[in-house]
Design a protein around this motif. Structure first.
Motif, PDB file in Angstrom:
ATOM      1  N   LEU A 273      10.319  83.082  88.966  1.00 59.17           N
ATOM      2  CA  LEU A 273       9.030  83.690  89.265  1.00 59.17           C
ATOM      3  C   LEU A 273       9.159  84.645  90.451  1.00 59.17           C
ATOM      4  O   LEU A 273       8.616  85.767  90.428  1.00 59.17           O
ATOM      5  CB  LEU A 273       8.017  82.592  89.581  1.00 59.17           C
TER       6      LEU A 273
ATOM      7  N   GLU B  68      10.958  87.840  89.279  1.00 61.99           N
ATOM      8  CA  GLU B  68      10.163  88.723  88.420  1.00 61.99           C
ATOM      9  C   GLU B  68       9.029  89.396  89.178  1.00 61.99           C
ATOM     10  O   GLU B  68       8.742  90.581  88.963  1.00 61.99           O
ATOM     11  CB  GLU B  68       9.586  87.928  87.243  1.00 61.99           C
ATOM     12  N   LEU B  69       8.381  88.650  90.076  1.00 65.68           N
ATOM     13  CA  LEU B  69       7.220  89.187  90.784  1.00 65.68           C
ATOM     14  C   LEU B  69       7.554  89.695  92.180  1.00 65.68           C
ATOM     15  O   LEU B  69       6.668  90.211  92.866  1.00 65.68           O
ATOM     16  CB  LEU B  69       6.125  88.112  90.878  1.00 65.68           C
TER      17      LEU B  69
ATOM     18  N   MET C 252      -1.505  82.437  83.956  1.00 65.21           N
ATOM     19  CA  MET C 252      -0.238  83.072  84.291  1.00 65.21           C
ATOM     20  C   MET C 252       0.523  83.534  83.055  1.00 65.21           C
ATOM     21  O   MET C 252       1.341  84.456  83.119  1.00 65.21           O
ATOM     22  CB  MET C 252       0.632  82.121  85.102  1.00 65.21           C
TER      23      MET C 252
ATOM     24  N   ALA D 107       0.605  87.844  84.680  1.00 64.82           N
ATOM     25  CA  ALA D 107       1.475  87.293  85.717  1.00 64.82           C
ATOM     26  C   ALA D 107       1.408  88.143  86.974  1.00 64.82           C
ATOM     27  O   ALA D 107       1.804  89.308  86.972  1.00 64.82           O
ATOM     28  CB  ALA D 107       2.913  87.224  85.213  1.00 64.82           C
ATOM     29  N   SER D 108       0.877  87.569  88.046  1.00 63.38           N
ATOM     30  CA  SER D 108       0.822  88.244  89.343  1.00 63.38           C
ATOM     31  C   SER D 108       0.670  87.195  90.424  1.00 63.38           C
ATOM     32  O   SER D 108       0.317  86.039  90.147  1.00 63.38           O
ATOM     33  CB  SER D 108      -0.345  89.236  89.400  1.00 63.38           C
TER      34      SER D 108
ATOM     35  N   LEU E 267      -1.494  83.705  90.102  1.00 58.20           N
ATOM     36  CA  LEU E 267      -0.805  82.449  90.383  1.00 58.20           C
ATOM     37  C   LEU E 267      -1.551  81.649  91.444  1.00 58.20           C
ATOM     38  O   LEU E 267      -1.760  80.441  91.296  1.00 58.20           O
ATOM     39  CB  LEU E 267       0.624  82.734  90.851  1.00 58.20           C
TER      40      LEU E 267
ATOM     41  N   ARG F 222       7.227  81.176  81.276  1.00 58.10           N
ATOM     42  CA  ARG F 222       5.895  81.112  80.650  1.00 58.10           C
ATOM     43  C   ARG F 222       5.806  79.968  79.644  1.00 58.10           C
ATOM     44  O   ARG F 222       4.755  79.335  79.490  1.00 58.10           O
ATOM     45  CB  ARG F 222       5.575  82.438  79.967  1.00 58.10           C
TER      46      ARG F 222
END
Length: 437
Positions: free
Chosen positions: A52, A55-56, A108, A112-113, A117, A180
């Motif tokens: 996570l 990715e973010l 999420m 997704a951010s 979250l 996910r």
């Protein structure tokens, strides 16, 4: 008010029909399964923290802030367990809470951010906060006070089972289909549990039953006694136990949020290895809880002191746990560090079922849900600070390994101090006389 008025709910289960004990443990195991789902929902953040973050683009402090945010709403909503128990039946409450947990897993997956979250975890904390007190109330309704240690250990073992069985499975899901898929899996399991609950639940013989308004006067039972809430909350057992539980939960929340990252980034294990080893401390904890509570219940039923078995025993376990965490920065071998964390954390876990049973001993049955709600909400305040503080320490350290070890050491010192307080204050026998006498 005489303490004799509350003794009927403390009778031994020796003369109970075998069918009643089977029914009691069937309901207990269904609620243990709910607690497994509960803890899997908590633990999933630790399992997906690294993918996570990648990715973010999240920092360790941001991941820690999300973990602490969950425990903020978790602690606040926990204070309302008693009110919820008055407004709704346990059957309806558990369905509502389980569906709410499932729903918080899905945002999420769609968007997704960091902000999504944070909001999702805040919502999950709000929905999960009252659950522990309500689960204990439901389980304790099937077990008399002197026999509540072992069922309480199985409830607490929901956390262990989630890490032993569910976490490795979710680690495989994350490695195979991405993070996910882990959220979707948990949402489906939470919704499915409701069907099992609706079939299995019925109230036990030790629950607070209020006289029916339609019952004939001569058939109405005497109302169960109540006392002022401050009379319960100001006892040394409640206050000392809350301090000890606070320190334990600081460590629990840190393990939930950061232990896989510590194993992976700090000690150099692979992501799949870290997810699998996530369950090691819980294996030790589950064994320690079941052995200690089985022994304490057996001895209490034979007339042993609850001051020793529900005060000194868990206090000593917490002391050993704290000393193990304090020693962690001085250990240079990864395998040995894993062993120290696992054994120390596992032995400290006996505090949770034994102190919960101690608190159930000092309050009237009618006030059990409210008392446990406040007690466990105070406990969960430890989770409000610990995950974020760990992230800050890791970001500021010269290496991730040093940062994680230093954070565990901080919580070890806290546990040592709290254990000494508990050893001096927790005495259920004395405080039951003060509250109920």
């Amino acid at each position: 008010m005489s303490i004799d008025k509350v003794r009927p709910v403390q009778t031994s289960v020796v003369d109970e029909p075998r069918e009643s004990r089977i029914r009691a443990w069937s309901v207990t195991l269904v609620l243990v399964l709910l607690n497994v789902i509960n803890w899997a929902d908590k633990a999933v953040l630790g399992l997906v923290a690294q993918p996570l973050a990648q990715e973010l683009g999240l920092t360790a402090s941001q991941i820690g802030l999300v973990g602490s945010g969950f425990f903020l709403t978790f602690a606040v909503s926990g204070f309302f367990a008693g009110l919820l128990n008055k407004w709704m039946t346990l059957r309806g409450l558990m369905v509502l809470l389980s569906l709410a947990w499932a729903a918080t897993m899905l945002p999420m997956v769609v968007v997704a951010s960091f902000s999504v979250l944070m909001v999702a975890r805040l919502a999950l904390g709000m929905a999960e906060g009252p659950s522990s007190a309500l689960v204990h109330t439901a389980v304790y309704s099937w077990h008399p006070p002197q026999k509540r240690g072992l069922p309480g250990a199985w409830i607490a073992s929901g956390a262990s089972l989630a890490k032993i069985a569910v976490a490795p499975a979710l680690a495989v899901v994350v490695a195979t289909w991405g993070w996910r898929a882990a959220f979707v899996t948990l949402a489906a399991v939470g919704a499915a549990w409701c069907g099992l609950w609706l079939v299995a639940w019925s109230e036990g013989p030790y629950i607070d039953r209020r006289p029916s308004r339609t019952a004939a006067p001569e058939k109405e039972t005497e109302p169960q006694p109540t006392v002022r809430w401050t009379r319960i909350f100001r006892t040394p057992s409640f206050l000392g136990g809350a301090v000890a539980m606070y320190s334990v939960y600081a460590l629990v929340s840190t393990v939930l949020t950061w232990l896989p990252s510590y194993f992976e980034v700090g000690l150099g294990y692979s992501r799949l290895q870290a997810g699998t080893m996530f369950g090691f401390p819980s294996i030790v904890g589950m064994v320690a809880m079941i052995v200690s509570t089985s022994l304490s219940d057996r001895l209490l039923d034979r007339g042993a002191s609850s001051r020793l078995l529900r005060g000194a025993l868990p206090g000593t376990g917490l002391l050993i746990c704290g000393l193990a965490m304090v020693a962690l920065p001085f250990i240079g071998t990864p395998a040995l560090a894993v062993g120290v964390v696992s054994v120390g954390y596992g032995i400290g876990a006996i505090v949770i079922p034994l102190f919960n049973a101690a608190i159930s001993q000092i309050c009237p049955p009618r006030q059990l849900a409210g008392t446990l709600g406040v007690f466990l909400a105070l406990m969960s305040l430890g989770g409000l600070v610990a995950p974020y503080l760990t992230g800050v320490i890791v970001d500021a350290a010269s290496s991730p390994a040093e940062g994680y070890a230093s954070a565990f050491q901080v919580f070890g010192v806290t546990a040592v101090v709290a254990s000494l307080i508990a050893l001096l204050t927790v005495n259920p026998e004395r405080d039951a006389r003060r509250v109920l006498g």
